[in-house]
Design a protein around this motif. Structure first.
Motif, mmCIF file in Angstrom:
data_model
loop_
_atom_site.group_PDB
_atom_site.id
_atom_site.type_symbol
_atom_site.label_atom_id
_atom_site.label_comp_id
_atom_site.label_asym_id
_atom_site.label_seq_id
_atom_site.Cartn_x
_atom_site.Cartn_y
_atom_site.Cartn_z
ATOM 1 N N LYS A 259 0.846 -1.256 -0.016
ATOM 2 C CA LYS A 259 0.294 0.274 0.120
ATOM 3 C C LYS A 259 1.016 1.073 0.015
ATOM 4 C CE LYS A 259 -3.712 -2.268 2.628
ATOM 5 N NZ LYS A 259 -4.703 -2.032 3.704
ATOM 6 N N ASN A 260 2.066 1.081 -0.439
ATOM 7 C CA ASN A 260 2.982 2.076 -0.216
ATOM 8 C C ASN A 260 3.159 2.976 -1.824
ATOM 9 O OD1 ASN A 260 5.153 3.573 1.198
ATOM 10 N ND2 ASN A 260 6.743 2.467 0.083
ATOM 11 N N GLU A 261 2.515 2.768 -2.720
ATOM 12 C CA GLU A 261 2.541 3.354 -3.869
ATOM 13 C C GLU A 261 1.413 4.008 -4.397
ATOM 14 O OE1 GLU A 261 4.144 0.919 -7.208
ATOM 15 O OE2 GLU A 261 5.077 -0.490 -5.801
ATOM 16 N N ALA A 262 1.512 5.121 -5.278
ATOM 17 C CA ALA A 262 0.452 6.101 -5.544
ATOM 18 C C ALA A 262 0.611 6.149 -7.096
ATOM 19 C CB ALA A 262 0.591 7.208 -5.052
ATOM 20 N N ARG A 263 -0.629 6.521 -7.674
ATOM 21 C CA ARG A 263 -0.806 6.383 -9.312
ATOM 22 C C ARG A 263 -0.714 7.685 -9.794
ATOM 23 N NH1 ARG A 263 -4.931 7.067 -12.193
ATOM 24 N NH2 ARG A 263 -6.203 6.826 -10.450
ATOM 25 N N ASP A 291 7.804 2.837 -10.591
ATOM 26 C CA ASP A 291 7.632 1.412 -10.774
ATOM 27 C C ASP A 291 6.951 1.160 -11.890
ATOM 28 O OD1 ASP A 291 7.487 -1.254 -10.100
ATOM 29 O OD2 ASP A 291 5.926 -1.022 -8.568
ATOM 30 N N MET A 292 5.610 0.912 -12.005
ATOM 31 C CA MET A 292 5.024 0.483 -12.919
ATOM 32 C C MET A 292 4.674 1.767 -14.104
ATOM 33 S SD MET A 292 1.892 -1.765 -11.890
ATOM 34 C CE MET A 292 2.159 -3.436 -11.222
ATOM 35 N N THR A 308 3.403 4.522 -11.239
ATOM 36 C CA THR A 308 3.275 4.544 -10.009
ATOM 37 C C THR A 308 4.536 4.977 -9.197
ATOM 38 O OG1 THR A 308 3.906 2.268 -9.721
ATOM 39 C CG2 THR A 308 1.643 2.471 -9.836
ATOM 40 N N VAL A 309 4.568 5.812 -8.172
ATOM 41 C CA VAL A 309 5.792 6.330 -7.543
ATOM 42 C C VAL A 309 5.632 5.987 -6.033
ATOM 43 C CG1 VAL A 309 6.211 8.184 -8.738
ATOM 44 C CG2 VAL A 309 4.544 8.488 -7.006
ATOM 45 N N PRO A 310 6.514 5.579 -5.126
ATOM 46 C CA PRO A 310 6.380 5.287 -3.559
ATOM 47 C C PRO A 310 5.319 6.322 -3.051
ATOM 48 C CG PRO A 310 8.719 5.366 -4.318
ATOM 49 C CD PRO A 310 7.816 5.854 -5.468
ATOM 50 N N MET A 371 -6.173 -2.240 -12.525
ATOM 51 C CA MET A 371 -6.102 -0.954 -13.217
ATOM 52 C C MET A 371 -4.723 -1.112 -13.847
ATOM 53 S SD MET A 371 -6.614 1.641 -10.089
ATOM 54 C CE MET A 371 -7.902 1.428 -8.580
ATOM 55 N N MET A 372 -3.714 -1.684 -13.429
ATOM 56 C CA MET A 372 -2.500 -1.842 -13.974
ATOM 57 C C MET A 372 -1.835 -3.067 -13.903
ATOM 58 S SD MET A 372 -0.738 1.780 -12.626
ATOM 59 C CE MET A 372 0.627 1.881 -13.857
ATOM 60 N N ILE A 373 -1.088 -3.673 -14.832
ATOM 61 C CA ILE A 373 -0.514 -5.038 -14.793
ATOM 62 C C ILE A 373 0.898 -4.825 -14.851
ATOM 63 C CG2 ILE A 373 -0.526 -7.552 -15.763
ATOM 64 C CD1 ILE A 373 -3.324 -6.825 -16.482
#
Ligand code: ADP
Ligand code: ASP
Ligand code: MG
Length: 433
Positions: A259-263, A291-292, A308-310, A371-373
């Motif tokens: 749960k440490n990422e944000a979009r 990340d993704m 996504t970023v932390p 939402m993302m893979i």
């Protein structure tokens, strides 16, 4: 006589009684003649409390000052621990990161260890002392205090074990080892007896916070045997070691979540060469790890870029992207902090087709939107709405048979029976010339 590094996490040293109990445990090994180096975290909740305090002072707290603040948590526990040892009639010395000389780069709040001086520690060990080192902190070449990022005491411990060529590194925590998924989320999670560095790296990088990822990198690079176990029981935990044939080899060996990422989405970007570099270079220049990434093409030579970023870097990244969006003529920037990344991991996945499809089916059967893979040889990750995290973890865990004993897991894997999840043919052997 062995040289052992033992690290105790925040819940293990949460109050004076627990610190005394840890001192007794360490001293029992010391009395057997082992040289003991102890690495401690701050008391449970303290680091979070400091982060909250900092945000009451500054919207985006100054990273240098943040490190001065955060480093105090571990200073408290090492001093108290050394006192407890002395009270029991033994000698101990507490050392901070800059006293040991745990050298790091200058990237405040997420610094990397560059080298560790061992002379001071060796001297104290020779003198028969229990050496107590503050986890999570170091010193940069400019003399400033640094911290290693959340969960960084694991890294201090394993890096010290590597530098001292210790016989092993024990990571004492509040669960009995590394499990097939977070045992606090899924009641059917199973403890893994032995796990390879590579698989542990993957689990840690995808959110299994029982070990900090950088600690696993050090363990792998310097071949440090790591034993993850409970502070509150004497049960054998999980050994993190080099891969061997005796290890479990199910298609999926673990489920993780973060749960440490944000979009962040930047919409209607003019689609031309160099645009990705324009967007991501300023972000990486600030030390923010993306990340993704997914890119959707629109009509009219426009594209949307989502990544996504932390989560702790979200506000900073948004500010950077908003600036870039203006400069490159993108329409708007949107984002969300309420996402989660759920992943399935397993080296056995290399030999199986259809595992990803099986995962998508399990999630869709629960009505969870993906939402993302992203995939690699040994993992599949999906970004979903944060509110479905626990449901997704439990359902995937049991659908892939991880609630069953290792040998039965593959058979019990209902997800593997999904159409398309057949065992892949082994790759054709290349003929010797
Ligand atoms: P410490 O304070 O001792 O460093 P952490 O809270 O950092 O402890 O890590 C231990 C926690 O990691 C456990 O309480 C558990 O909730 C969580 N965890 C997540 N994934 C796993 C997993 N696969 N196996 C064991 N624990 C896990
Ligand atoms: N005290 C730090 C944290 O809470 C480091 C650690 O516990 O590993 O993240
Ligand atoms: Mg931890």
């Amino acid at each position: 006589m062995a040289l052992i590094v033992q690290k105790f996490g925040g819940t293990s040293v949460a109050n004076p009684d627990k610190i005394k109990a840890v001192a007794d445990r360490v001293l029992s090994s010391h009395q057997q003649g082992h040289q003991m180096v102890v690495v401690l975290s701050a008391m449970a909740g303290e680091t979070n409390r400091f982060v909250d305090l900092a945000h009451q002072m500054q919207a985006l707290p100054d990273p240098r000052e943040m490190d001065v603040l955060l480093a105090t948590g571990e200073q408290v526990t090492v001093a108290l621990f050394a006192m407890a040892v002395k009270e029991r009639g033994y000698d101990a010395v507490s050392l901070l990161g800059d006293q040991v000389k745990i050298h790091t780069d200058t990237m405040h709040t997420k610094a990397r260890i560059t080298s560790i001086d061992t002379e001071l520690i060796r001297g104290h060990l020779k003198a028969g002392k229990v050496v107590v080192v503050a986890g999570f902190q170091g010193v940069a070449d400019d003399g400033n205090l640094t911290t290693l990022g959340r969960g960084g005491s694991d890294t201090t411990a394993v890096a010290l074990a590597a530098a001292l060529a210790a016989d092993r590194c024990d990571i004492f925590t509040d669960v009995e080892g590394v499990y097939t998924t977070d045992p606090n989320v899924c009641a059917t999670a199973r403890k893994i007896d032995r796990i390879s560095y590579d698989e542990m790296l993957e689990l840690a990088s995808l959110g299994a916070k029982v070990l900090d990822i950088r600690s696993v990198s050090f363990a792998k690079r310097y071949k440090v045997p790591v034993h993850v176990r409970s502070t509150f029981t004497t049960t054998e935990g999980t050994w993190v070691v080099e891969e061997d044939k005796a290890m479990e080899s199910n298609p999926v060996s673990g489920v993780t979540y973060s749960k440490n990422e944000a979009r962040i989405t930047i919409s209607k970007v003019p689609d031309r060469p160099g645009i990705a570099s324009r967007i991501f270079t300023p972000i990486s220049n600030e030390g923010i790890v993306v990340d993704m990434i997914i890119q959707n093409t629109r009509n009219g030579n426009l594209t949307d870029m989502t990544f996504t970023v932390p989560r702790p870097d979200y506000k900073k990244a948004m500010a950077i992207v908003e600036k870039t969006a203006k400069a490159i003529g993108a329409e708007k920037v949107t984002g969300s902090e309420s996402i989660a990344k759920v992943s399935i991991v397993g080296v056995g996945m290399r030999n199986h087709a259809g595992i990803a499809t099986a995962m998508f089916k399990v999630l869709s059967d629960e009505g969870i939107n993906i939402m993302m893979i992203s995939t690699s040889e040994i993992k599949v990750s999906c970004v979903i709405d944060e509110k479905y995290t626990e449901l997704a973890v439990r359902t995937l865990h049991d659908a892939f048979g991880l609630d069953q004993a290792p040998k039965k897991a593959a058979k019990a894997c209902t997800a593997c029976k999904t159409k398309g999840a057949a065992k892949a043919k082994p790759a054709a052997k290349t003929k010797k010339k």
